[in-house]
Write a protein that holds these residues in place. Structure first.
Motif, PDB file in Angstrom:
ATOM      1  N   CYS A  66       0.847  -1.191   0.000  1.00  0.00           N
ATOM      2  CA  CYS A  66       0.000   0.000   0.000  1.00  0.00           C
ATOM      3  C   CYS A  66       0.883   1.243   0.000  1.00  0.00           C
ATOM      4  O   CYS A  66       2.059   1.184   0.367  1.00  0.00           O
ATOM      5  CB  CYS A  66      -0.956   0.014   1.188  1.00  0.00           C
ATOM      6  SG  CYS A  66      -0.144  -0.019   2.791  1.00  0.00           S
ATOM      7  N   ILE A  67       0.282   2.363  -0.415  1.00  0.00           N
ATOM      8  CA  ILE A  67       1.023   3.619  -0.496  1.00  0.00           C
ATOM      9  C   ILE A  67       0.079   4.760  -0.154  1.00  0.00           C
ATOM     10  O   ILE A  67      -1.090   4.764  -0.561  1.00  0.00           O
ATOM     11  CB  ILE A  67       1.652   3.789  -1.902  1.00  0.00           C
ATOM     12  CG1 ILE A  67       2.563   5.003  -1.957  1.00  0.00           C
ATOM     13  CG2 ILE A  67       0.588   3.841  -2.994  1.00  0.00           C
ATOM     14  CD1 ILE A  67       3.445   5.037  -3.211  1.00  0.00           C
ATOM     15  N   SER A  68       0.598   5.719   0.596  1.00  0.00           N
ATOM     16  CA  SER A  68      -0.224   6.858   1.003  1.00  0.00           C
ATOM     17  C   SER A  68      -0.482   7.781  -0.178  1.00  0.00           C
ATOM     18  O   SER A  68       0.151   7.659  -1.231  1.00  0.00           O
ATOM     19  CB  SER A  68       0.471   7.624   2.123  1.00  0.00           C
ATOM     20  OG  SER A  68       1.739   8.093   1.680  1.00  0.00           O
ATOM     21  N   SER A  69      -1.397   8.726   0.020  1.00  0.00           N
ATOM     22  CA  SER A  69      -1.813   9.592  -1.082  1.00  0.00           C
ATOM     23  C   SER A  69      -0.664  10.428  -1.639  1.00  0.00           C
ATOM     24  O   SER A  69      -0.622  10.718  -2.836  1.00  0.00           O
ATOM     25  CB  SER A  69      -2.950  10.513  -0.627  1.00  0.00           C
ATOM     26  OG  SER A  69      -2.539  11.283   0.492  1.00  0.00           O
ATOM     27  N   ASN A  70       0.305  10.791  -0.798  1.00  0.00           N
ATOM     28  CA  ASN A  70       1.434  11.590  -1.285  1.00  0.00           C
ATOM     29  C   ASN A  70       2.670  10.744  -1.573  1.00  0.00           C
ATOM     30  O   ASN A  70       3.729  11.268  -1.915  1.00  0.00           O
ATOM     31  CB  ASN A  70       1.789  12.699  -0.293  1.00  0.00           C
ATOM     32  CG  ASN A  70       2.302  12.163   1.024  1.00  0.00           C
ATOM     33  OD1 ASN A  70       2.424  10.958   1.227  1.00  0.00           O
ATOM     34  ND2 ASN A  70       2.598  13.073   1.951  1.00  0.00           N
ATOM     35  N   GLY A  71       2.530   9.447  -1.418  1.00  0.00           N
ATOM     36  CA  GLY A  71       3.649   8.550  -1.700  1.00  0.00           C
ATOM     37  C   GLY A  71       4.687   8.483  -0.606  1.00  0.00           C
ATOM     38  O   GLY A  71       5.674   7.762  -0.734  1.00  0.00           O
ATOM     39  N   GLY A  72       4.462   9.194   0.490  1.00  0.00           N
ATOM     40  CA  GLY A  72       5.461   9.262   1.542  1.00  0.00           C
ATOM     41  C   GLY A  72       5.513   8.050   2.444  1.00  0.00           C
ATOM     42  O   GLY A  72       6.487   7.858   3.187  1.00  0.00           O
ATOM     43  N   SER A  73       4.488   7.244   2.409  1.00  0.00           N
ATOM     44  CA  SER A  73       4.421   6.071   3.281  1.00  0.00           C
ATOM     45  C   SER A  73       4.047   4.851   2.470  1.00  0.00           C
ATOM     46  O   SER A  73       3.083   4.886   1.699  1.00  0.00           O
ATOM     47  CB  SER A  73       3.389   6.301   4.382  1.00  0.00           C
ATOM     48  OG  SER A  73       3.245   5.152   5.193  1.00  0.00           O
ATOM     49  N   THR A  74       4.815   3.786   2.647  1.00  0.00           N
ATOM     50  CA  THR A  74       4.515   2.532   1.968  1.00  0.00           C
ATOM     51  C   THR A  74       4.612   1.387   2.969  1.00  0.00           C
ATOM     52  O   THR A  74       5.237   1.507   4.026  1.00  0.00           O
ATOM     53  CB  THR A  74       5.496   2.261   0.815  1.00  0.00           C
ATOM     54  OG1 THR A  74       6.832   2.207   1.328  1.00  0.00           O
ATOM     55  CG2 THR A  74       5.409   3.338  -0.256  1.00  0.00           C
ATOM     56  N   ASN A  75       3.985   0.286   2.609  1.00  0.00           N
ATOM     57  CA  ASN A  75       4.056  -0.904   3.452  1.00  0.00           C
ATOM     58  C   ASN A  75       3.966  -2.135   2.552  1.00  0.00           C
ATOM     59  O   ASN A  75       3.372  -2.063   1.457  1.00  0.00           O
ATOM     60  CB  ASN A  75       2.939  -0.912   4.485  1.00  0.00           C
ATOM     61  CG  ASN A  75       3.218  -1.861   5.630  1.00  0.00           C
ATOM     62  OD1 ASN A  75       4.332  -2.367   5.772  1.00  0.00           O
ATOM     63  ND2 ASN A  75       2.209  -2.109   6.452  1.00  0.00           N
ATOM     64  N   TYR A  76       4.540  -3.224   3.028  1.00  0.00           N
ATOM     65  CA  TYR A  76       4.584  -4.441   2.233  1.00  0.00           C
ATOM     66  C   TYR A  76       4.284  -5.654   3.093  1.00  0.00           C
ATOM     67  O   TYR A  76       4.632  -5.706   4.279  1.00  0.00           O
ATOM     68  CB  TYR A  76       5.974  -4.628   1.602  1.00  0.00           C
ATOM     69  CG  TYR A  76       6.362  -3.525   0.643  1.00  0.00           C
ATOM     70  CD1 TYR A  76       7.038  -2.402   1.094  1.00  0.00           C
ATOM     71  CD2 TYR A  76       6.046  -3.615  -0.710  1.00  0.00           C
ATOM     72  CE1 TYR A  76       7.384  -1.378   0.217  1.00  0.00           C
ATOM     73  CE2 TYR A  76       6.391  -2.603  -1.583  1.00  0.00           C
ATOM     74  CZ  TYR A  76       7.056  -1.490  -1.117  1.00  0.00           C
ATOM     75  OH  TYR A  76       7.395  -0.481  -1.989  1.00  0.00           O
ATOM     76  N   ALA A  77       3.670  -6.643   2.484  1.00  0.00           N
ATOM     77  CA  ALA A  77       3.537  -7.930   3.136  1.00  0.00           C
ATOM     78  C   ALA A  77       4.925  -8.539   3.307  1.00  0.00           C
ATOM     79  O   ALA A  77       5.806  -8.334   2.466  1.00  0.00           O
ATOM     80  CB  ALA A  77       2.659  -8.853   2.300  1.00  0.00           C
ATOM     81  N   ASP A  78       5.103  -9.292   4.371  1.00  0.00           N
ATOM     82  CA  ASP A  78       6.420  -9.898   4.626  1.00  0.00           C
ATOM     83  C   ASP A  78       6.875 -10.770   3.462  1.00  0.00           C
ATOM     84  O   ASP A  78       8.064 -10.852   3.165  1.00  0.00           O
ATOM     85  CB  ASP A  78       6.369 -10.732   5.908  1.00  0.00           C
ATOM     86  CG  ASP A  78       6.286  -9.876   7.153  1.00  0.00           C
ATOM     87  OD1 ASP A  78       5.902 -10.415   8.205  1.00  0.00           O
ATOM     88  OD2 ASP A  78       6.589  -8.663   7.078  1.00  0.00           O
ATOM     89  N   SER A  79       5.927 -11.399   2.802  1.00  0.00           N
ATOM     90  CA  SER A  79       6.252 -12.338   1.737  1.00  0.00           C
ATOM     91  C   SER A  79       6.840 -11.655   0.500  1.00  0.00           C
ATOM     92  O   SER A  79       7.430 -12.331  -0.346  1.00  0.00           O
ATOM     93  CB  SER A  79       5.010 -13.135   1.326  1.00  0.00           C
ATOM     94  OG  SER A  79       3.982 -12.259   0.921  1.00  0.00           O
ATOM     95  N   VAL A  80       6.677 -10.329   0.380  1.00  0.00           N
ATOM     96  CA  VAL A  80       7.163  -9.645  -0.818  1.00  0.00           C
ATOM     97  C   VAL A  80       8.196  -8.574  -0.506  1.00  0.00           C
ATOM     98  O   VAL A  80       8.752  -7.959  -1.423  1.00  0.00           O
ATOM     99  CB  VAL A  80       6.001  -9.010  -1.615  1.00  0.00           C
ATOM    100  CG1 VAL A  80       4.937 -10.057  -1.932  1.00  0.00           C
ATOM    101  CG2 VAL A  80       5.399  -7.822  -0.897  1.00  0.00           C
ATOM    102  N   LYS A  81       8.475  -8.342   0.763  1.00  0.00           N
ATOM    103  CA  LYS A  81       9.455  -7.311   1.129  1.00  0.00           C
ATOM    104  C   LYS A  81      10.808  -7.588   0.486  1.00  0.00           C
ATOM    105  O   LYS A  81      11.286  -8.717   0.483  1.00  0.00           O
ATOM    106  CB  LYS A  81       9.616  -7.253   2.648  1.00  0.00           C
ATOM    107  CG  LYS A  81       8.555  -6.436   3.350  1.00  0.00           C
ATOM    108  CD  LYS A  81       8.799  -6.404   4.858  1.00  0.00           C
ATOM    109  CE  LYS A  81       7.685  -5.638   5.555  1.00  0.00           C
ATOM    110  NZ  LYS A  81       7.844  -5.684   7.032  1.00  0.00           N
TER     111      LYS A  81
END
Length: 124
Positions: free
Chosen positions: A50-65
């Motif tokens: 996922c990614i925030s509206s301004n692109g400043g924050s992202t997150n990933y599932a452990d399986s794809v990090k």
């Protein structure tokens, strides 16, 4: 009417790469948190990134990090998912989703708009 259209899926060998795109139409992307989900046959849908509206924050599932990278180009109303070092277990239908003015999250219930999905198959 807000619409999301994914593209870029296909068949790739293990270790290969694909770049998925998700184009948003009907609204501008600026105020939307975006996410990628996937669903493999016989399995529940899972959040990938996922990614925030301004692109400043992202997150990933452990399986794809370390293998996948999410990005966005608000000027092009497009979100991307660069997938490297693909594995057979990455095989699934990949969906992008949008939610208005929320913090980036991989909780599916938070998202109001969904694309139709694009198939990714990783096989030798």
């Amino acid at each position: 009417q807000l619409q999301l259209v994914e593209s870029g899926g296909g068949l790739v060998h293990p270790g290969g790469s694909l770049k998925l795109s998700c184009v948003l139409s009907g609204f501008t992307l600026d105020h939307y948190a975006m996410a990628w989900f996937r669903q493999a046959p016989g399995k529940e849908r899972e959040g990938v990134s996922c990614i925030s509206s301004n692109g400043g924050s992202t997150n990933y599932a452990d399986s794809v990090k370390g293998r996948f990278t999410i990005s966005r180009d608000n000027a092009k109303n497009t979100v991307y998912l660069q997938m490297n070092s693909l594995k057979p277990e990455d095989t699934a239908v990949y969906y992008c989703a949008a939610a208005f003015e929320i913090a980036a999250t991989m909780e599916a219930y938070e998202y109001d708009y969904w694309g139709q999905g694009t198939q990714v198959t990783v096989s030798s």
